[in-house]
Design a protein around this motif. Sequence first.
Motif, PDB file in Angstrom:
ATOM      1  N   VAL A  19       0.850  -1.196   0.000  1.00 47.23           N
ATOM      2  CA  VAL A  19       0.000   0.000   0.000  1.00 47.23           C
ATOM      3  C   VAL A  19       0.883   1.243   0.000  1.00 47.23           C
ATOM      4  O   VAL A  19       0.651   2.186  -0.760  1.00 47.23           O
ATOM      5  CB  VAL A  19      -0.966   0.023   1.212  1.00 47.23           C
ATOM      6  CG1 VAL A  19      -1.698   1.355   1.304  1.00 47.23           C
ATOM      7  CG2 VAL A  19      -1.964  -1.124   1.123  1.00 47.23           C
ATOM      8  N   GLY A  20       1.919   1.239   0.825  1.00 48.55           N
ATOM      9  CA  GLY A  20       2.816   2.379   0.910  1.00 48.55           C
ATOM     10  C   GLY A  20       3.606   2.629  -0.365  1.00 48.55           C
ATOM     11  O   GLY A  20       4.073   3.743  -0.598  1.00 48.55           O
ATOM     12  N   GLY A  21       3.742   1.604  -1.199  1.00 38.92           N
ATOM     13  CA  GLY A  21       4.496   1.739  -2.438  1.00 38.92           C
ATOM     14  C   GLY A  21       3.668   2.087  -3.661  1.00 38.92           C
ATOM     15  O   GLY A  21       4.206   2.186  -4.765  1.00 38.92           O
ATOM     16  N   VAL A  22       2.362   2.254  -3.499  1.00 39.28           N
ATOM     17  CA  VAL A  22       1.511   2.551  -4.658  1.00 39.28           C
ATOM     18  C   VAL A  22       1.790   3.978  -5.142  1.00 39.28           C
ATOM     19  O   VAL A  22       1.648   4.931  -4.375  1.00 39.28           O
ATOM     20  CB  VAL A  22       0.006   2.398  -4.311  1.00 39.28           C
ATOM     21  CG1 VAL A  22      -0.866   2.848  -5.478  1.00 39.28           C
ATOM     22  CG2 VAL A  22      -0.310   0.956  -3.936  1.00 39.28           C
ATOM     23  N   PRO A  23       2.185   4.127  -6.408  1.00 41.80           N
ATOM     24  CA  PRO A  23       2.361   5.476  -6.956  1.00 41.80           C
ATOM     25  C   PRO A  23       1.018   6.220  -6.965  1.00 41.80           C
ATOM     26  O   PRO A  23      -0.040   5.617  -7.165  1.00 41.80           O
ATOM     27  CB  PRO A  23       2.854   5.229  -8.383  1.00 41.80           C
ATOM     28  CG  PRO A  23       3.405   3.829  -8.369  1.00 41.80           C
ATOM     29  CD  PRO A  23       2.564   3.086  -7.366  1.00 41.80           C
ATOM     30  N   HIS A  24       1.073   7.524  -6.738  1.00 48.39           N
ATOM     31  CA  HIS A  24      -0.156   8.322  -6.634  1.00 48.39           C
ATOM     32  C   HIS A  24      -1.060   8.195  -7.851  1.00 48.39           C
ATOM     33  O   HIS A  24      -2.285   8.276  -7.716  1.00 48.39           O
ATOM     34  CB  HIS A  24       0.185   9.796  -6.384  1.00 48.39           C
ATOM     35  CG  HIS A  24       0.828  10.023  -5.058  1.00 48.39           C
ATOM     36  ND1 HIS A  24       0.148   9.896  -3.871  1.00 48.39           N
ATOM     37  CD2 HIS A  24       2.108  10.326  -4.721  1.00 48.39           C
ATOM     38  CE1 HIS A  24       0.970  10.125  -2.865  1.00 48.39           C
ATOM     39  NE2 HIS A  24       2.172  10.387  -3.354  1.00 48.39           N
ATOM     40  N   ASP A  25      -0.477   7.963  -9.007  1.00 45.83           N
ATOM     41  CA  ASP A  25      -1.284   7.894 -10.230  1.00 45.83           C
ATOM     42  C   ASP A  25      -1.760   6.481 -10.563  1.00 45.83           C
ATOM     43  O   ASP A  25      -2.319   6.252 -11.632  1.00 45.83           O
ATOM     44  CB  ASP A  25      -0.500   8.471 -11.417  1.00 45.83           C
ATOM     45  CG  ASP A  25       0.757   7.684 -11.745  1.00 45.83           C
ATOM     46  OD1 ASP A  25       1.204   6.854 -10.902  1.00 45.83           O
ATOM     47  OD2 ASP A  25       1.313   7.897 -12.838  1.00 45.83           O
ATOM     48  N   ARG A  26      -1.598   5.511  -9.637  1.00 43.62           N
ATOM     49  CA  ARG A  26      -1.974   4.127  -9.927  1.00 43.62           C
ATOM     50  C   ARG A  26      -3.164   3.616  -9.120  1.00 43.62           C
ATOM     51  O   ARG A  26      -3.543   2.451  -9.237  1.00 43.62           O
ATOM     52  CB  ARG A  26      -0.778   3.186  -9.687  1.00 43.62           C
ATOM     53  CG  ARG A  26       0.434   3.424 -10.567  1.00 43.62           C
ATOM     54  CD  ARG A  26       0.187   3.155 -12.053  1.00 43.62           C
ATOM     55  NE  ARG A  26      -0.172   1.803 -12.357  1.00 43.62           N
ATOM     56  CZ  ARG A  26       0.672   0.836 -12.730  1.00 43.62           C
ATOM     57  NH1 ARG A  26       1.950   1.090 -12.818  1.00 43.62           N
ATOM     58  NH2 ARG A  26       0.218  -0.371 -13.002  1.00 43.62           N
ATOM     59  N   TRP A  27      -3.793   4.464  -8.300  1.00 48.86           N
ATOM     60  CA  TRP A  27      -4.900   3.994  -7.474  1.00 48.86           C
ATOM     61  C   TRP A  27      -6.110   3.552  -8.283  1.00 48.86           C
ATOM     62  O   TRP A  27      -6.887   2.712  -7.838  1.00 48.86           O
ATOM     63  CB  TRP A  27      -5.302   5.056  -6.445  1.00 48.86           C
ATOM     64  CG  TRP A  27      -4.306   5.124  -5.335  1.00 48.86           C
ATOM     65  CD1 TRP A  27      -3.403   6.110  -5.104  1.00 48.86           C
ATOM     66  CD2 TRP A  27      -4.088   4.131  -4.331  1.00 48.86           C
ATOM     67  NE1 TRP A  27      -2.625   5.796  -4.007  1.00 48.86           N
ATOM     68  CE2 TRP A  27      -3.035   4.580  -3.513  1.00 48.86           C
ATOM     69  CE3 TRP A  27      -4.676   2.900  -4.036  1.00 48.86           C
ATOM     70  CZ2 TRP A  27      -2.558   3.857  -2.423  1.00 48.86           C
ATOM     71  CZ3 TRP A  27      -4.213   2.185  -2.952  1.00 48.86           C
ATOM     72  CH2 TRP A  27      -3.171   2.656  -2.160  1.00 48.86           C
ATOM     73  N   SER A  28      -6.273   4.074  -9.479  1.00 48.94           N
ATOM     74  CA  SER A  28      -7.422   3.665 -10.299  1.00 48.94           C
ATOM     75  C   SER A  28      -7.061   2.537 -11.270  1.00 48.94           C
ATOM     76  O   SER A  28      -7.916   2.089 -12.033  1.00 48.94           O
ATOM     77  CB  SER A  28      -7.979   4.864 -11.065  1.00 48.94           C
ATOM     78  OG  SER A  28      -6.990   5.396 -11.931  1.00 48.94           O
TER      79      SER A  28
END
Length: 190
Positions: free
Chosen positions: A19-28
């Motif tokens: 979760v901490g490694g998810v790039p901001h532009d990859r949540w969708s």
Amino acid sequence: MAQKLSGYHRALDLFEGIVGGVPHDRWSSPSPCAGWSARDVTGHVIGGQYAIIAMATGEEAPDAGTEPGRFAAGDALLAWRTARKECDAALTPEALRRPIAFGGLGELPLGDFLGGYVLEPLVHAWDLARATGQPDRLDPDLVHHAFATAQVVAADLRADGRLGPPLTPPPGATEQTRLLSFLGREPGTA
């Protein structure tokens, strides 16, 4: 009881790292869970923490499968850490002794349930890693433990439509690939 829950905590730690490694532009980004984004997968596991709180307290569990992204709205890592902290606080010695229903297998103490509750956060860590382009190699000891659990619970999950049919892993596949295939996921090379 702490020893019984070490695998559970290790699986939660693994999930938190992803979760901490998810790039901001990859949540969708779409995940291996049909119809779910990376945020939905994260929200589902967060909702699972609230379901465990409900088991610990005897309250009604939230539906973590319908619109799960709502549990991870905004700062998903903060939402995860908040849910995990609240869940840890609810797991008192008394709560861990509390009997809970375990499908057709009857009742067992919550602590025993959590001792086997590695499958959910572990496999969804893989889903989230896949959705967000992170390394998806899982802890082999946790995989082994989760595979044993999967073989016990898969029939009920498939009957409820929460798990797809098993796939055939390639010859010589790792245990991680065999687990993911058993759960109906296309693991690629793992």
